[in-house]
Write a protein that holds these residues in place. Structure first.
Motif, mmCIF file in Angstrom:
data_model
loop_
_atom_site.group_PDB
_atom_site.id
_atom_site.type_symbol
_atom_site.label_atom_id
_atom_site.label_comp_id
_atom_site.label_asym_id
_atom_site.label_seq_id
_atom_site.Cartn_x
_atom_site.Cartn_y
_atom_site.Cartn_z
ATOM 1 N N PRO A 1 -3.407 5.336 -2.172
ATOM 2 C CA PRO A 1 -2.760 4.355 -3.057
ATOM 3 C C PRO A 1 -1.271 4.630 -3.279
ATOM 4 O O PRO A 1 -0.469 3.679 -3.321
ATOM 5 C CB PRO A 1 -3.540 4.494 -4.372
ATOM 6 C CG PRO A 1 -4.859 5.047 -3.974
ATOM 7 C CD PRO A 1 -4.578 5.934 -2.801
ATOM 8 N N GLU A 2 -0.893 5.897 -3.391
ATOM 9 C CA GLU A 2 0.522 6.215 -3.555
ATOM 10 C C GLU A 2 1.321 5.828 -2.316
ATOM 11 O O GLU A 2 2.426 5.305 -2.406
ATOM 12 C CB GLU A 2 0.718 7.714 -3.844
ATOM 13 C CG GLU A 2 0.489 8.086 -5.277
ATOM 14 C CD GLU A 2 -0.954 8.416 -5.572
ATOM 15 O OE1 GLU A 2 -1.751 8.494 -4.630
ATOM 16 O OE2 GLU A 2 -1.287 8.578 -6.743
ATOM 17 N N LYS A 3 0.759 6.094 -1.155
ATOM 18 C CA LYS A 3 1.451 5.731 0.082
ATOM 19 C C LYS A 3 1.627 4.213 0.179
ATOM 20 O O LYS A 3 2.690 3.725 0.539
ATOM 21 C CB LYS A 3 0.670 6.232 1.299
ATOM 22 C CG LYS A 3 0.422 7.715 1.311
ATOM 23 C CD LYS A 3 1.601 8.471 1.839
ATOM 24 C CE LYS A 3 1.264 9.905 2.106
ATOM 25 N NZ LYS A 3 1.434 10.790 0.989
ATOM 26 N N TYR A 4 0.566 3.485 -0.135
ATOM 27 C CA TYR A 4 0.627 2.025 -0.062
ATOM 28 C C TYR A 4 1.683 1.477 -1.021
ATOM 29 O O TYR A 4 2.505 0.643 -0.635
ATOM 30 C CB TYR A 4 -0.744 1.424 -0.365
ATOM 31 C CG TYR A 4 -0.732 -0.079 -0.401
ATOM 32 C CD1 TYR A 4 -0.702 -0.814 0.781
ATOM 33 C CD2 TYR A 4 -0.716 -0.763 -1.602
ATOM 34 C CE1 TYR A 4 -0.666 -2.193 0.758
ATOM 35 C CE2 TYR A 4 -0.684 -2.138 -1.637
ATOM 36 C CZ TYR A 4 -0.668 -2.853 -0.453
ATOM 37 O OH TYR A 4 -0.635 -4.214 -0.483
ATOM 38 N N ASN A 5 1.651 1.952 -2.268
ATOM 39 C CA ASN A 5 2.643 1.492 -3.245
ATOM 40 C C ASN A 5 4.058 1.822 -2.786
ATOM 41 O O ASN A 5 4.976 1.018 -2.951
ATOM 42 C CB ASN A 5 2.390 2.126 -4.614
ATOM 43 C CG ASN A 5 1.234 1.490 -5.318
ATOM 44 O OD1 ASN A 5 0.869 0.361 -5.030
ATOM 45 N ND2 ASN A 5 0.640 2.215 -6.239
ATOM 46 N N SER A 6 4.244 2.982 -2.209
ATOM 47 C CA SER A 6 5.577 3.376 -1.755
ATOM 48 C C SER A 6 6.073 2.474 -0.631
ATOM 49 O O SER A 6 7.242 2.083 -0.610
ATOM 50 C CB SER A 6 5.572 4.833 -1.307
ATOM 51 O OG SER A 6 5.315 5.659 -2.422
ATOM 52 N N VAL A 7 5.203 2.122 0.295
ATOM 53 C CA VAL A 7 5.599 1.216 1.383
ATOM 54 C C VAL A 7 5.978 -0.148 0.817
ATOM 55 O O VAL A 7 6.997 -0.738 1.198
ATOM 56 C CB VAL A 7 4.463 1.090 2.426
ATOM 57 C CG1 VAL A 7 4.726 -0.036 3.396
ATOM 58 C CG2 VAL A 7 4.287 2.403 3.165
ATOM 59 N N VAL A 8 5.190 -0.653 -0.113
ATOM 60 C CA VAL A 8 5.496 -1.944 -0.734
ATOM 61 C C VAL A 8 6.835 -1.885 -1.469
ATOM 62 O O VAL A 8 7.668 -2.787 -1.342
ATOM 63 C CB VAL A 8 4.354 -2.356 -1.694
ATOM 64 C CG1 VAL A 8 4.754 -3.554 -2.552
ATOM 65 C CG2 VAL A 8 3.087 -2.657 -0.916
ATOM 66 N N TRP A 9 7.060 -0.813 -2.224
ATOM 67 C CA TRP A 9 8.303 -0.704 -2.988
ATOM 68 C C TRP A 9 9.511 -0.546 -2.081
ATOM 69 O O TRP A 9 10.589 -1.059 -2.381
ATOM 70 C CB TRP A 9 8.224 0.439 -3.981
ATOM 71 C CG TRP A 9 7.351 0.131 -5.164
ATOM 72 C CD1 TRP A 9 7.113 -1.096 -5.699
ATOM 73 C CD2 TRP A 9 6.613 1.058 -5.938
ATOM 74 N NE1 TRP A 9 6.258 -0.988 -6.760
ATOM 75 C CE2 TRP A 9 5.939 0.324 -6.937
ATOM 76 C CE3 TRP A 9 6.433 2.430 -5.894
ATOM 77 C CZ2 TRP A 9 5.124 0.929 -7.873
ATOM 78 C CZ3 TRP A 9 5.619 3.023 -6.832
ATOM 79 C CH2 TRP A 9 4.978 2.275 -7.815
ATOM 80 N N ILE A 10 9.371 0.171 -0.984
ATOM 81 C CA ILE A 10 10.497 0.305 -0.051
ATOM 82 C C ILE A 10 10.826 -1.053 0.549
ATOM 83 O O ILE A 10 12.005 -1.412 0.692
ATOM 84 C CB ILE A 10 10.188 1.358 1.034
ATOM 85 C CG1 ILE A 10 10.267 2.755 0.413
ATOM 86 C CG2 ILE A 10 11.146 1.229 2.206
ATOM 87 C CD1 ILE A 10 9.875 3.870 1.324
ATOM 88 N N ARG A 11 9.816 -1.841 0.882
ATOM 89 C CA ARG A 11 10.067 -3.182 1.420
ATOM 90 C C ARG A 11 10.745 -4.083 0.392
ATOM 91 O O ARG A 11 11.466 -5.002 0.760
ATOM 92 C CB ARG A 11 8.761 -3.825 1.880
ATOM 93 C CG ARG A 11 8.227 -3.220 3.147
ATOM 94 C CD ARG A 11 7.002 -3.929 3.617
ATOM 95 N NE ARG A 11 6.540 -3.357 4.866
ATOM 96 C CZ ARG A 11 5.454 -3.734 5.483
ATOM 97 N NH1 ARG A 11 4.692 -4.679 4.979
ATOM 98 N NH2 ARG A 11 5.100 -3.158 6.615
#
Length: 83
Positions: free
Chosen positions: A53-63
């Motif tokens: 979940p942290e990885k997914y949120n980080s990818v979304v936030w970077i985008r």
């Protein structure tokens, strides 16, 4: 008041226990297929399940251009996992 709180925790624990039961038979079967002890398999899988979940949120936030949130999320998760 104390009795009510204990009852609430007992109910919550029972709900968690009942919701995890359907997951156990497939997990045990997978452990048997891979010739691993279920405890060892859970130790292997748990870090992936907690970090995804942290990885997914980080990818979304970077985008979205929120790289400061992504960095804080990953670094906070790493600090939490190291404790």
């Amino acid at each position: 008041m104390r009795r009510r709180k204990t009852t609430h925790h007992t109910r919550a624990t029972t709900r968690i226990d009942l919701r995890r039961r359907p997951l156990l038979p497939p997990f045990v079967r997978f452990a048997a297929l891979t010739h691993l002890d279920p405890g060892v398999l859970s130790l292997i899988i748990s870090p992936f399940a907690t970090e995804l979940p942290e990885k997914y949120n980080s990818v979304v936030w970077i985008r979205q251009g929120k790289d400061h949130l992504a960095f804080a999320n990953i670094s906070g998760a790493m600090v939490f996992q190291s404790c």
